[in-house]
Design a protein around this motif. Structure first.
Motif, short mmCIF file in Angstrom:
data_model
loop_
_atom_site.label_atom_id
_atom_site.label_comp_id
_atom_site.label_asym_id
_atom_site.label_seq_id
_atom_site.Cartn_x
_atom_site.Cartn_y
_atom_site.Cartn_z
N LEU A 1 3.76 -15.95 5.88
CA LEU A 1 2.77 -16.50 5.47
C LEU A 1 3.42 -17.98 5.45
O LEU A 1 4.60 -18.19 4.36
CB LEU A 1 2.27 -16.33 4.26
CG LEU A 1 1.34 -15.14 4.37
CD1 LEU A 1 0.65 -14.94 2.83
CD2 LEU A 1 -0.18 -15.66 5.14
N PRO B 1 1.91 -6.04 -1.71
CA PRO B 1 3.07 -6.81 -1.00
C PRO B 1 1.97 -8.29 -0.05
O PRO B 1 1.96 -9.26 -0.73
CB PRO B 1 3.80 -6.86 -0.26
CG PRO B 1 3.89 -4.85 -0.27
CD PRO B 1 2.81 -4.77 -0.07
N ALA B 2 0.88 -7.78 -0.08
CA ALA B 2 0.20 -8.88 1.07
C ALA B 2 -1.15 -9.81 0.17
O ALA B 2 -1.77 -11.18 0.27
CB ALA B 2 -0.45 -8.98 1.88
N ALA C 1 3.00 -10.74 4.70
CA ALA C 1 3.04 -11.72 3.47
C ALA C 1 4.04 -12.87 3.70
O ALA C 1 4.15 -14.13 3.03
CB ALA C 1 3.57 -11.24 1.78
N GLN C 2 5.57 -11.81 4.22
CA GLN C 2 6.28 -12.97 4.64
C GLN C 2 6.53 -13.50 5.33
O GLN C 2 7.10 -14.85 5.59
CB GLN C 2 7.88 -13.10 4.43
CG GLN C 2 8.50 -12.07 3.19
CD GLN C 2 9.80 -10.50 3.78
OE1 GLN C 2 10.14 -9.79 5.26
NE2 GLN C 2 10.23 -10.41 2.30
N CYS D 1 2.45 -5.23 5.67
CA CYS D 1 1.63 -5.95 4.35
C CYS D 1 3.22 -6.62 3.85
O CYS D 1 3.02 -7.74 3.85
CB CYS D 1 1.19 -5.17 3.99
SG CYS D 1 -0.19 -4.85 3.93
N LEU D 2 4.48 -6.71 3.77
CA LEU D 2 5.17 -6.66 3.38
C LEU D 2 5.63 -7.72 4.98
O LEU D 2 5.65 -9.57 4.06
CB LEU D 2 6.09 -6.24 2.78
CG LEU D 2 7.30 -6.84 2.56
CD1 LEU D 2 7.88 -8.14 1.22
CD2 LEU D 2 9.18 -5.99 2.42
N ILE E 1 -8.61 -9.25 3.32
CA ILE E 1 -7.59 -7.79 4.07
C ILE E 1 -8.80 -6.62 4.33
O ILE E 1 -8.93 -6.42 3.49
CB ILE E 1 -5.95 -7.19 2.93
CG1 ILE E 1 -5.44 -8.24 2.18
CG2 ILE E 1 -5.81 -6.10 3.50
CD1 ILE E 1 -3.85 -8.02 1.71
N GLY F 1 -2.92 -11.78 -2.92
CA GLY F 1 -2.48 -12.58 -3.18
C GLY F 1 -4.11 -12.65 -4.31
O GLY F 1 -5.21 -12.43 -4.31
N ILE G 1 -2.36 -18.10 1.92
CA ILE G 1 -2.27 -16.72 1.02
C ILE G 1 -3.39 -15.73 2.31
O ILE G 1 -4.04 -16.76 2.86
CB ILE G 1 -3.64 -16.33 -0.23
CG1 ILE G 1 -4.67 -16.97 -0.57
CG2 ILE G 1 -2.32 -16.63 -1.51
CD1 ILE G 1 -6.06 -16.46 -1.08
N TYR G 2 -3.38 -14.52 2.18
CA TYR G 2 -5.02 -14.09 3.30
C TYR G 2 -5.90 -14.05 2.24
O TYR G 2 -6.31 -13.99 1.28
CB TYR G 2 -4.10 -12.60 3.65
CG TYR G 2 -2.95 -12.53 4.39
CD1 TYR G 2 -3.50 -12.97 6.09
CD2 TYR G 2 -1.39 -12.37 4.38
CE1 TYR G 2 -2.31 -12.85 6.76
CE2 TYR G 2 -1.07 -12.65 5.17
CZ TYR G 2 -1.09 -12.72 6.04
OH TYR G 2 0.05 -12.25 6.99
N THR H 1 -7.52 -13.37 -3.06
CA THR H 1 -7.21 -12.31 -1.24
C THR H 1 -8.67 -11.40 -1.82
O THR H 1 -8.50 -10.20 -2.52
CB THR H 1 -6.24 -11.08 -1.01
OG1 THR H 1 -5.63 -12.03 -0.97
CG2 THR H 1 -6.51 -10.83 -0.01
#
Ligand SMILES: NC(=O)C1=CN([C@@H]2O[C@H](COP(=O)(O)OP(=O)(O)OC[C@H]3O[C@@H](n4cnc5c(N)ncnc54)[C@H](OP(=O)(O)O)[C@@H]3O)[C@@H](O)[C@H]2O)C=CC1
Ligand SMILES: CC(C)(CO)C(=O)C(=O)O
Length: 328
Positions: free
Chosen positions: A72, A101-102, A69-70, A65-66, A81, A104, A77-78, A107
């Motif tokens: 994006l 980490p993902a 996230a990076q 997930c990190l 999830i 936001g 944001i997602y 979300t």
């Protein structure tokens, strides 16, 4: 704008919803672990009795997930999830830790897993995010990395968790799935639906795992087989009644859930419950999420849980032997 969706756990169920959500027009990223190389190279190939044969989808792929996230764009944001890994309450790190980490601001977290009382780790970790709790009827197996076989049933029941919080969130997600030809139904209170699904999972998951066969193979294996399954389901009914879910989860519902398997005897279309896939692949089984909590509640409420306890004890032993073999 296309909703951005992150799928956490791209096995059978995760792959099915990666396909449906991509069909719906979402921008889907799939977190893949053991199948990362295969999905990155070739995407997912799906063979489904419901959606069609020779289907292909090529999602964005991330290992964690990190990493997702990076990837994006700045400030994005997602929107969703979708958690489709197996449910292991109390495991460390928890799935809530893994997806953090993902997650936001805004979300929506969608939990598509079997079992009961699996949502608390998410509401505790993300008290300000909408959470959708889903009950899924979709027999599916990843037969090789990235190769998915779906049988003849596809239904997602959903509701807000806790009930009444962000009440509009399930409807919005159901509409998105509808655009992808997936079947989604929204309920004000999803918990009775979880208990109805438990009728299926408390019986069929350990039975298929312990007997190394499908539900239809079990039903046709001996005269007493059908009555045995029904008696397990009736213990779940007795517990559900003590929790106030008797209006849905009762003898008639147990019969309906059992008859869904009985109806497939003629065509010999057996379902191999997901716990059997775990046994075949030497993976951890969802013993606690599916059986442990139910047996505990049953004992607390003074309900006779003889058969459920026996299945729980045997499935726990099978699970720990599988884990030991993996380590050896
Ligand atoms: N399969 C079915 O027919 C049905 C399943 N369900 C329920 O749906 C849920 C999902 O089941 P199912 O799709 O069968 O499960 P699978 O075992 O097929 O898929 C789970 C996926 O999650 C991945 N995963 C687990 N932990 C991580 C992690 N830390 N990081 C990245 N990936 C991770 C696994 O990766 P890896 O391969 O590396 O382990 C695997 O790909 C369960 O709760 C199940 O009970 C409900 C109805 C039907
Ligand atoms: C029995 C089945 C296939 C029904 O969807 C299921 O829930 C599972 O395998 O865990």
């Amino acid at each position: 704008m296309m909703p951005r969706v992150l799928i956490f756990g791209t096995g059978g169920i995760g792959s099915a919803y990666t396909y449906a959500l991509t069909q719906a027009g979402a921008d889907v990223t799939a977190v893949c672990r053991s199948n990362y190389e295969a999905v990155k190279a070739r995407g997912l190939a799906i063979d489904s009795i419901v959606w069609g044969h020779d289907l292909h989808v090529h999602p964005n792929v991330a290992r964690t997930c990190l990493e997702a996230a990076q990837a994006l764009p700045e400030g994005e944001i997602y929107d969703y999830i979708v958690v489709t890994s197996k449910a292991f309450p109390a495991s460390k790190p928890s799935t809530a830790d893994n997806i953090k980490p993902a997650v936001g601001k805004g979300t929506t977290i969608v939990i598509i897993q079997n079992g009961i009382r699996i949502e608390q780790e998410y509401s505790a970790a993300f008290p300000d995010n909408p959470i959708i709790s889903c009950v899924v009827y979709l027999p599916v197996t990843q037969t090789e990395p990235g190769i998915i076989k779906m049988l003849n049933l596809e239904l997602l029941e959903m509701g807000s968790y806790p009930q009444g919080r962000f009440p509009e969130a399930p409807q919005a997600f159901a509409e998105l799935l509808g655009k992808g030809n997936a079947t989604a139904k929204v309920y004000e209170d999803i918990q009775p639906r979880r208990w109805s699904k438990l009728l299926v999972n408390c019986a069929w998951n350990p039975i298929c795992a312990l007997t190394l066969g499908s539900d239809v193979e079990f039903l046709t294996s001996s005269k007493g087989a059908e009555d045995f399954v029904f008696s397990v389901m009736m213990e779940v009914v007795a517990i559900a009644k003590t929790l106030g879910y008797g209006e849905l989860v009762n003898e008639k519902e147990a019969r309906r859930q059992l008859d869904r398997a009985v109806a497939r005897v003629q065509s010999n279309l057996g379902y191999e419950a997901s716990m059997l896939a775990d046994v075949r692949n030497g993976r951890r089984m969802e013993v606690e999420a599916i059986l442990g909590g139910v047996v505990k509640i049953g004992k607390e409420k003074g309900v006779v849980v003889e058969k459920l306890s026996a299945l729980y004890t045997l499935a726990t032993a099978l699970d720990s032997n599988i884990q030991r073999c993996r380590k050896d």
